[in-house]
Design an enzyme around this catalytic site. Sequence first.
Site, PDB file in Angstrom:
ATOM      1  N   LYS A 173     -16.341  91.333  76.579  1.00 31.83           N
ATOM      2  CA  LYS A 173     -17.316  90.901  75.547  1.00 31.83           C
ATOM      3  C   LYS A 173     -16.703  91.085  74.161  1.00 31.83           C
ATOM      4  O   LYS A 173     -16.744  90.184  73.316  1.00 31.83           O
ATOM      5  CB  LYS A 173     -18.599  91.735  75.671  1.00 31.83           C
ATOM      6  CG  LYS A 173     -19.516  91.571  74.480  1.00 31.83           C
ATOM      7  CD  LYS A 173     -20.479  92.724  74.267  1.00 31.83           C
ATOM      8  CE  LYS A 173     -19.979  94.124  74.275  1.00 31.83           C
ATOM      9  NZ  LYS A 173     -20.216  94.965  73.141  1.00 31.83           N
ATOM     10  N   THR A 212     -21.571  97.083  69.695  1.00 33.30           N
ATOM     11  CA  THR A 212     -20.480  96.204  69.274  1.00 33.30           C
ATOM     12  C   THR A 212     -20.953  94.768  69.480  1.00 33.30           C
ATOM     13  O   THR A 212     -21.150  94.335  70.620  1.00 33.30           O
ATOM     14  CB  THR A 212     -19.211  96.446  70.112  1.00 33.30           C
ATOM     15  OG1 THR A 212     -18.856  97.820  70.004  1.00 33.30           O
ATOM     16  CG2 THR A 212     -18.065  95.585  69.606  1.00 33.30           C
ATOM     17  N   LYS A 230     -14.361  96.856  63.725  1.00 31.67           N
ATOM     18  CA  LYS A 230     -14.328  97.142  65.176  1.00 31.67           C
ATOM     19  C   LYS A 230     -13.495  96.079  65.903  1.00 31.67           C
ATOM     20  O   LYS A 230     -12.781  96.377  66.857  1.00 31.67           O
ATOM     21  CB  LYS A 230     -15.765  97.188  65.716  1.00 31.67           C
ATOM     22  CG  LYS A 230     -15.889  97.324  67.216  1.00 31.67           C
ATOM     23  CD  LYS A 230     -15.594  98.716  67.744  1.00 31.67           C
ATOM     24  CE  LYS A 230     -15.660  98.741  69.263  1.00 31.67           C
ATOM     25  NZ  LYS A 230     -15.511 100.056  69.840  1.00 31.67           N
TER      26      LYS A 230
HETATM   27  P1  NAP Z   1     -24.580 101.034  78.675  1.00 34.64           P
HETATM   28  O1  NAP Z   1     -24.314 102.355  79.255  1.00 34.64           O
HETATM   29  O2  NAP Z   1     -24.564  99.828  79.560  1.00 34.64           O
HETATM   30  O3  NAP Z   1     -26.007 101.105  77.937  1.00 34.64           O
HETATM   31  C1  NAP Z   1     -26.577  99.981  77.346  1.00 34.64           C
HETATM   32  C2  NAP Z   1     -27.944 100.358  76.824  1.00 34.64           C
HETATM   33  O4  NAP Z   1     -28.554  99.206  76.217  1.00 34.64           O
HETATM   34  C3  NAP Z   1     -28.906 100.809  77.920  1.00 34.64           C
HETATM   35  O5  NAP Z   1     -29.753 101.771  77.372  1.00 34.64           O
HETATM   36  C4  NAP Z   1     -29.668  99.518  78.242  1.00 34.64           C
HETATM   37  O6  NAP Z   1     -30.941  99.741  78.810  1.00 34.64           O
HETATM   38  C5  NAP Z   1     -29.802  98.957  76.842  1.00 34.64           C
HETATM   39  N1  NAP Z   1     -30.049  97.502  76.859  1.00 34.64           N
HETATM   40  C6  NAP Z   1     -29.150  96.541  77.159  1.00 34.64           C
HETATM   41  N2  NAP Z   1     -29.723  95.323  77.037  1.00 34.64           N
HETATM   42  C7  NAP Z   1     -30.989  95.525  76.648  1.00 34.64           C
HETATM   43  C8  NAP Z   1     -32.070  94.670  76.360  1.00 34.64           C
HETATM   44  N3  NAP Z   1     -31.944  93.325  76.413  1.00 34.64           N
HETATM   45  N4  NAP Z   1     -33.252  95.219  75.993  1.00 34.64           N
HETATM   46  C9  NAP Z   1     -33.380  96.565  75.914  1.00 34.64           C
HETATM   47  N5  NAP Z   1     -32.395  97.438  76.182  1.00 34.64           N
HETATM   48  C10 NAP Z   1     -31.207  96.926  76.544  1.00 34.64           C
HETATM   49  O7  NAP Z   1     -23.587 100.696  77.468  1.00 34.64           O
HETATM   50  P2  NAP Z   1     -22.755 101.709  76.538  1.00 34.64           P
HETATM   51  O8  NAP Z   1     -21.463 101.987  77.204  1.00 34.64           O
HETATM   52  O9  NAP Z   1     -23.637 102.800  76.072  1.00 34.64           O
HETATM   53  O10 NAP Z   1     -22.402 100.711  75.319  1.00 34.64           O
HETATM   54  C11 NAP Z   1     -23.401 100.359  74.352  1.00 34.64           C
HETATM   55  C12 NAP Z   1     -22.714  99.600  73.210  1.00 34.64           C
HETATM   56  O11 NAP Z   1     -21.701 100.436  72.635  1.00 34.64           O
HETATM   57  C13 NAP Z   1     -22.025  98.302  73.644  1.00 34.64           C
HETATM   58  O12 NAP Z   1     -22.150  97.342  72.629  1.00 34.64           O
HETATM   59  C14 NAP Z   1     -20.587  98.738  73.829  1.00 34.64           C
HETATM   60  O13 NAP Z   1     -19.671  97.656  73.669  1.00 34.64           O
HETATM   61  C15 NAP Z   1     -20.449  99.760  72.710  1.00 34.64           C
HETATM   62  N6  NAP Z   1     -19.400 100.796  72.931  1.00 34.64           N
HETATM   63  C16 NAP Z   1     -19.278 101.409  74.141  1.00 34.64           C
HETATM   64  C17 NAP Z   1     -18.271 102.367  74.312  1.00 34.64           C
HETATM   65  C18 NAP Z   1     -18.065 103.082  75.635  1.00 34.64           C
HETATM   66  O14 NAP Z   1     -17.027 103.758  75.797  1.00 34.64           O
HETATM   67  N7  NAP Z   1     -18.981 103.003  76.584  1.00 34.64           N
HETATM   68  C19 NAP Z   1     -17.398 102.683  73.259  1.00 34.64           C
HETATM   69  C20 NAP Z   1     -17.572 102.046  72.041  1.00 34.64           C
HETATM   70  C21 NAP Z   1     -18.574 101.092  71.882  1.00 34.64           C
HETATM   71  P3  NAP Z   1     -31.077 100.002  80.407  1.00 34.64           P
HETATM   72  O15 NAP Z   1     -30.839 101.467  80.582  1.00 34.64           O
HETATM   73  O16 NAP Z   1     -32.461  99.575  80.716  1.00 34.64           O
HETATM   74  O17 NAP Z   1     -30.036  99.144  81.084  1.00 34.64           O
END
Ligand code: NAP
Length: 293
Positions: free
Chosen positions: A245, A102, A177
Amino acid sequence: MAEISIKKVAFIGLGVMGNPMAGHLARAGLEVTVFNRTVAKAESWVERYGGRRAATSREAVSDADMAFSCVGNDDDLRDVALGPEGAFAGMKPGSIYVDHSTVSAGIARELYETARLMGFHFLDAPVSGGQSGAEKGALSIMVGGDAEAFESARAVMARYGRTVTHLGGPGAGQLTKMVNQIAIAGLVQALAEAMNFAVRSGLAADRVIEVISKGAAGSWQLDNRAATMVEGRFDFGFAVDWMRKDLQICLDEARRNGAALPVTALVEQFYGLLQKRECGRLDSSSLMKLLAE
Ligand code: NAP
């Protein structure tokens, strides 16, 4: 655009969402190469699902017909797509890059244009449905970009998407979104206020939830978050950090298109208060904590 036969895919970002989404692709029999910044997560993914682990985003996509990313914010996406070892430099001509993070509509349009000039396709495809939606393969996927690239990519995304919908040109997925998050923000705050009111009134919250969920107050949030709010359970789901965010992205976009977002702006501040209290990784339903004091 010629029909692309998709066999080899890459997935960048094995977080809460990316890990199970990439898992669905592996279970579907696709050859999956993964990249994750923290190597241990990629290693455990490969142990569980098979496939291959790459040392960089660029290496992960080098052989892929289709590549995916699901990372954090605009800067993170810029890193994995355009950084020195970023994916864009490795994409095959005619291939498709799908971003599920997102992020702003601005970066989605910028990456679409960069990809076009480099000879491949970019789709912005944020998701809704949370961790459980990703695990069950039941996400709602909102897609922006070219219709033909969407048609080639749709069946692959359907491995983890219950609905996969093309909303328009580049950025349209991210704008949709934003609509989703605006619709949720006020709703979660209202639900927190309602549950707090129920508890303070001495009512049996479980019975209140049961009866009002069948009427006009019914919603996904009520069905999935009301009882856990009352129990004070927030160690799951969609993080406060991510919700703030997302709301900041909505407020930025509203400054451009002139839409009034008074409730969204207020709820964004409440999430800021939670972050100050070091609750950034709690579920976004933890708005209830501010009322319970
Ligand atoms: P998360 O668990 O924090 O995972 C984030 C991922 O991105 C991790 O693999 C992290 O790597 C990687 N990452 C972040 N910054 C990076 C960088 N600069 N370089 C390389 N890798 C990087 O987050 P998530 O919950 O999966 O969410 C991911 C996205 O989906 C976000 O944009 C969020 O808003 C969206 N989203 C989430 C949900 C939810 O319920 N969680 C629902 C809808 C949408 P590391 O493992 O090394 O930290």
